[in-house]
Write a protein that holds these residues in place. Structure first.
Motif, short mmCIF file in Angstrom:
data_model
loop_
_atom_site.label_atom_id
_atom_site.label_comp_id
_atom_site.label_asym_id
_atom_site.label_seq_id
_atom_site.Cartn_x
_atom_site.Cartn_y
_atom_site.Cartn_z
N UNK A 1 -18.39 -6.43 -21.78
CA UNK A 1 -17.90 -7.73 -22.30
C UNK A 1 -17.18 -7.56 -23.63
N UNK A 2 -16.38 -6.50 -23.75
CA UNK A 2 -15.56 -6.32 -24.94
C UNK A 2 -16.26 -5.64 -26.09
N UNK A 3 -17.56 -5.39 -26.00
CA UNK A 3 -18.30 -4.72 -27.08
C UNK A 3 -18.75 -3.33 -26.62
N UNK A 4 -18.84 -2.43 -27.61
CA UNK A 4 -19.23 -1.06 -27.30
C UNK A 4 -20.74 -0.91 -27.50
N UNK A 5 -21.42 -0.40 -26.45
CA UNK A 5 -22.86 -0.18 -26.51
C UNK A 5 -23.16 1.28 -26.18
N UNK A 6 -24.35 1.73 -26.57
CA UNK A 6 -24.77 3.10 -26.25
C UNK A 6 -26.29 3.16 -26.19
N UNK A 7 -26.80 4.11 -25.39
CA UNK A 7 -28.23 4.35 -25.30
C UNK A 7 -28.47 5.85 -25.23
N UNK A 8 -29.52 6.33 -25.91
CA UNK A 8 -29.79 7.76 -25.86
C UNK A 8 -30.65 8.23 -27.01
N UNK A 9 -30.48 9.51 -27.36
CA UNK A 9 -31.25 10.09 -28.45
C UNK A 9 -30.86 9.39 -29.77
N UNK A 10 -31.82 9.20 -30.70
CA UNK A 10 -31.51 8.51 -31.95
C UNK A 10 -30.39 9.16 -32.75
N UNK A 11 -30.38 10.50 -32.83
CA UNK A 11 -29.33 11.16 -33.60
C UNK A 11 -27.96 10.98 -32.95
N UNK A 12 -27.93 10.87 -31.62
CA UNK A 12 -26.67 10.63 -30.91
C UNK A 12 -26.12 9.25 -31.27
N UNK A 13 -26.99 8.23 -31.28
CA UNK A 13 -26.56 6.86 -31.63
C UNK A 13 -26.08 6.82 -33.08
N UNK A 14 -26.82 7.46 -33.97
CA UNK A 14 -26.46 7.45 -35.39
C UNK A 14 -25.12 8.11 -35.61
N UNK A 15 -24.89 9.22 -34.91
CA UNK A 15 -23.63 9.94 -35.08
C UNK A 15 -22.47 9.19 -34.43
N UNK A 16 -22.71 8.56 -33.27
CA UNK A 16 -21.65 7.89 -32.53
C UNK A 16 -21.14 6.65 -33.25
N UNK A 17 -22.08 5.82 -33.75
CA UNK A 17 -21.70 4.56 -34.36
C UNK A 17 -21.80 4.57 -35.89
N UNK A 18 -22.15 5.73 -36.43
CA UNK A 18 -22.29 5.87 -37.88
C UNK A 18 -23.25 4.81 -38.43
N UNK A 19 -24.43 4.73 -37.80
CA UNK A 19 -25.43 3.75 -38.20
C UNK A 19 -26.59 4.46 -38.89
N UNK A 20 -27.26 3.79 -39.81
CA UNK A 20 -28.48 4.38 -40.38
C UNK A 20 -29.57 4.44 -39.32
N UNK A 21 -30.39 5.51 -39.34
CA UNK A 21 -31.44 5.69 -38.36
C UNK A 21 -32.57 4.69 -38.60
N UNK A 22 -32.89 3.83 -37.63
CA UNK A 22 -34.02 2.91 -37.81
C UNK A 22 -35.34 3.67 -37.79
N UNK A 23 -36.39 3.04 -38.28
CA UNK A 23 -37.70 3.68 -38.29
C UNK A 23 -38.10 4.06 -36.86
N UNK A 24 -38.59 5.31 -36.68
CA UNK A 24 -38.96 5.81 -35.37
C UNK A 24 -40.10 5.00 -34.78
N UNK A 25 -39.95 4.65 -33.52
CA UNK A 25 -40.99 3.88 -32.85
C UNK A 25 -42.22 4.75 -32.63
N UNK A 26 -43.41 4.20 -32.78
CA UNK A 26 -44.62 4.99 -32.51
C UNK A 26 -44.75 5.27 -31.02
N UNK A 27 -44.92 6.53 -30.67
CA UNK A 27 -45.03 6.92 -29.26
C UNK A 27 -46.22 7.85 -29.09
N UNK A 28 -46.80 7.80 -27.90
CA UNK A 28 -47.88 8.71 -27.54
C UNK A 28 -47.29 9.97 -26.91
N UNK A 29 -48.16 10.97 -26.75
CA UNK A 29 -47.72 12.20 -26.10
C UNK A 29 -47.24 11.89 -24.68
N UNK A 30 -46.15 12.53 -24.28
CA UNK A 30 -45.61 12.31 -22.94
C UNK A 30 -44.68 11.13 -22.85
#
Length: 813
Positions: A575-604
């Motif tokens: 719809x005319x806007x650019x979106x992306x999904x993937x590894x956090x460093x990929x998003x930060x590098x692609x859109x030149x965005x500051x890295x948001x706080x990492x979500x808490x995740x369990x093993x696996x």
């Protein structure tokens, strides 16, 4: 009166002629001997259904002499045997008359010289050839005719052709063996009288009479029983190449000629009994080898014979039984409980369990429901299913597996190729040694010279040396196939026995790759449903295991300008806007965005960052499942002395947790495909042999770069194409078994080569010294070949039953 049309070509049948053939129970008139010969060849080859399925009359053959082969130029006949590879054609042939590796060398070199032939690979153990040619430059009939001209009997691989050739080969072998055995016994009885007469005295007339009786007994042995040796030797000499049948034929002819001369001139000694005896033992050895080959072939063919001949097709409200060959994609068929599924397809109705042992080696049934895919050769075990056909015949997954096996057996490892090249030089050396031995003995004991030369010619035939490697590889490849492990490149077994490091990918390899969404953490004013819809739109055309987690989410739009960075993420315009999904460093590098706080995740768990070009939108947390048997496999591989390594594009913490849980010795996270390949290359430069196990497109570079590679059965098509082997079952416990079998295969090959070399080195001096009679030389040569084949067959004896995936998947937590 309207003239009758030819049943084969459709042209008018001349009046007053009677070229008739019974086809499908009715007499059919032909217009000429050529059409009659072609039709006879079609029916004799089990191809009478050609007339049932053809859409127009065939062309009239140019000459009756070419008729039996011209049938294979018909498109309707080639549809059953010939495949299209790029702009070329490929066919698998069953070749009668192959006796040794030099025969394979002769066929490959002769056909390779023909214009239009692209590739020729001959498997001496299965007597099959895989030939690729350009149909614009060469007809299939011309190709087959060239094989006939050098003394071989080619026919396309089919169940009927295999059965006919096997029965004919077995029957003719028994006839030759029977004549040789009878001749050996009768000539031996006469020889006892001659030997007794030598010591006790016998009238010259009676002695000469018994010699003529021996000649009459030995004559059919030489002319009929020994004919295959002469035939193969003659054709090889015409092509300027030496095969093992050359010294054997020379020995038989020299011995028989010398005995005939002694009989006619009434001088010297006759050894008709020895000639019959070593002809018998040579044939006996080859007969046993043939029986072993037939047994292995039948074991391999058992997969292809699992398919039913007919299927029940639904036509509106009616159900009709038709040949499986007539099914086409889109047809609906019904498969009852307990029946074998005849084709590949998608279940449209019914819930059941399917036993996929034919594909994966696992006996545990797999639950199937509408929307699931099923494969030809698998067994519906519980309830009736309605299946929409997607592939039939050569296009099924089962057929692809059989073709992969055939390709692997057609490829030649370096050791086998070396044996093929050495065999001709070895035979030449044997002939030179025989001439020197004959000269020496002629100078010292001329009455013994001919028999010493015969022993030298027979005892030094390098049959065992040539069989040492291909026999072991053929048995090992068949055994691996039984365990659901397919080898697609010939060097795989050799490299597997030498690997010291095994590298695993994480997602889809150590885990099932069956990811599910467990949590969505919004970072902007977007509803969860909107976030998931955007993510599903980005992933909808991806083949990565991650994309399957979004497969059930409704998508209302399609992204444009999609860019996928392998191992990192996907971006697209929606719809005319650019979106992306993937590894956090990929998003930060692609859109030149500051890295948001990492979500808490369990093993696996795997966190993915979804972002718009101007802002992050949400964390999407995925949960994977550990593949059953992964921990046990790692433990067994470590016990075998292999160093296990985990290379993954996932977060370092998640990779470390997985490695610690499984007992993997080294691990590296956030690895791009290039970084994985670089790590493997550095290991290789340090002298390590590396085996890579992976499943995704991002694993293709390292799968290609490793010394050996394994793709899982549910891997991407691209990964399977570039891997050296495929683990169909997905059961990682198979890997330690495969490594163990590869090491045993290397040991067996070394034992075979050692025995074959020792036998020739020990037997040659004894034969040169006149200490081995010709009949004993024949026994020794046959016994050495049988010992090599028998030793290779030890690879098929399993110490335990194959492991099965009976455990339920467990969450990798």
């Amino acid at each position: 009166m309207t003239p009758q049309s030819c049943y084969h070509c459709g042209l008018p049948v001349p009046a007053g002629t009677d070229w008739t053939l019974e086809i499908q129970g009715e007499p059919r008139a032909m217009c000429c001997p050529g059409c009659l010969a072609v039709a006879t060849a079609i029916c004799d080859g089990g191809l009478a259904r050609f007339y049932q399925y053809r859409t127009k009359s065939a062309n009239r053959p140019e000459a009756p002499g070419q008729a039996s082969l011209a049938v294979y130029d018909l498109p309707e006949v080639q549809a059953d045997y010939v495949e299209t590879v790029d702009d070329n054609r490929q066919i698998r042939l069953l070749i009668g008359g192959i006796t040794c590796t030099a025969c394979a060398w002769l066929i490959e070199n002769h056909l390779s010289k023909l214009p239009g032939v692209v590739d020729v690979r001959v498997n001496v153990t299965s007597h099959r050839a895989l030939i690729t040619w350009n149909p614009e430059s060469l007809k299939l009939s011309e190709l087959l005719e060239e094989l006939q001209q050098i003394g071989y009997d080619p026919r396309p691989v089919s169940d009927e052709a295999i059965r006919q050739l096997r029965n004919h080969e077995n029957r003719r072998f028994l006839q030759r063996l029977g004549i040789a055995g009878l001749g050996m016994m009768q000539a031996g009885m006469v020889a006892i009288g001659l030997y007794a007469g030598t010591f006790q005295g016998m009238e010259p007339e009676w002695q000469n009479f018994l010699r003529w009786v021996s000649f009459i007994i030995a004559l059919p042995v030489v002319l009929f029983s020994a004919y295959p040796f002469f035939r193969a030797a003659w054709y090889s000499l015409r092509q300027g190449h030496l095969i093992m049948d050359v010294p054997v034929s020379l020995a038989i002819l020299l011995g028989f000629s010398a005995s005939c001369w002694a009989t006619v001139t009434r001088t010297g000694e006759v050894y008709f009994d020895s000639i019959a005896m070593f002809t018998f033992f040579l044939l006996l050895g080859r007969y046993f080898e043939m029986r072993v080959r037939h047994r292995n072939d039948m074991r391999a063919e058992s997969l292809g014979q699992l398919l039913p001949v007919t299927a029940r097709r639904l036509n509106g409200n009616k159900e009709e039984t038709i040949p499986v060959k007539l099914l086409s994609p889109g047809n609906l068929i019904r498969v009852a409980a307990g029946e074998t599924i005849p084709c590949d397809g998608e279940i449209t109705e019914g819930v059941s369990s399917v036993v996929e042992a034919v594909l994966t080696g696992e006996q545990m049934p797999v639950a199937k429901s509408p929307g699931d895919m099923v494969s030809a050769g698998t067994v519906n075990s519980e309830n009736p299913l309605l299946i929409s056909v997607s592939a039939v015949g050569h296009k099924t997954r089962l057929s692809a597996i059989l073709q992969l096996v055939e390709k692997a057996l057609s490829d030649k490892p370096a050791a086998v190729a070396m044996a093929d090249r050495v065999a001709g030089y070895f035979v030449a050396a044997v002939l030179v040694v025989s001439v020197l031995v004959a000269f020496w003995w002629w100078q010292h004991q001329p009455e013994e010279a001919i028999w010493v030369v015969l022993s030298v010619l027979v005892v030094t035939c390098p049959c065992a040396l040539s069989l040492a490697t291909p026999a072991a590889i053929a048995v090992a490849t068949g055994e691996l196939r039984q365990r659901g492990f397919l080898i697609s490149r010939s060097r795989m077994l050799e490299v597997l026995s030498q690997v010291d490091r095994i590298v695993f990918d994480k997602t889809g390899t150590l885990t099932l790759g069956d990811l599910s969404i467990v949590e969505v953490i919004e970072l902007a004013d977007q509803k969860e449903s909107d976030v998931l819809a955007i993510a599903a739109t980005l992933e909808q055309d991806s083949r990565h295991p991650i994309a399957r987690a979004f497969a059930g989410i409704a998508v209302t739009d399609r992204g444009t300008d999609v860019v996928q960075e392998v191992g990192s993420g996907i971006s697209a315009t929606i719809d005319g806007s650019r979106f992306a999904i993937g590894q956090p460093d990929y998003i930060s590098r692609l859109f030149d965005l500051p890295m948001p706080a990492m979500a808490p995740v369990d093993a696996g768990q795997l966190p993915l960052l979804l972002a718009e070009q101007s802002r992050p939108l949400a964390w999407i947390i995925l949960q994977d499942q550990l593949r059953s048997g992964a921990a046990s496999a790692i433990q067994q591989l470590t016990a075998q002395g292999l160093e296990t390594v985990l290379l993954s594009g996932d977060r370092v913490a998640a990779v470390e947790n997985m490695a610690t849980k499984l007992g993997i010795q080294q691990w590296f996270g956030q690895q791009s495909p290039a970084a994985k390949l670089d790590w493997v290359n550095r290991c290789q430069q340090a002298g390590h042999r590396v085996l890579m196990v992976g499943d995704g497109i991002n694993d293709v570079p390292v799968l290609s770069g490793a010394d050996a590679s394994v793709a899982l059965g549910d891997a991407s098509d691209f990964a399977r194409i570039h891997a050296d082997s495929i683990l169909l079952s997905g059961n990682l416990n198979t890997l330690p078994e495969v490594i163990g079998l590869a090491r045993r295969t290397r040991q067996i090959i070394r034992q075979n080569l050692t025995w074959a070399l020792l036998y020739n080195l020990l037997a040659l001096p004894l034969a040169v010294a006149g200490m081995i009679p010709p009949w004993a030389a024949a026994i020794g040569m046959s016994a050495s070949s049988l010992l090599v084949v028998g030793n290779a067959l030890r690879l098929s004896r399993r110490g335990d039953a194959p492991m099965m995936c009976s455990q339920q998947p467990c969450f990798a937590t």
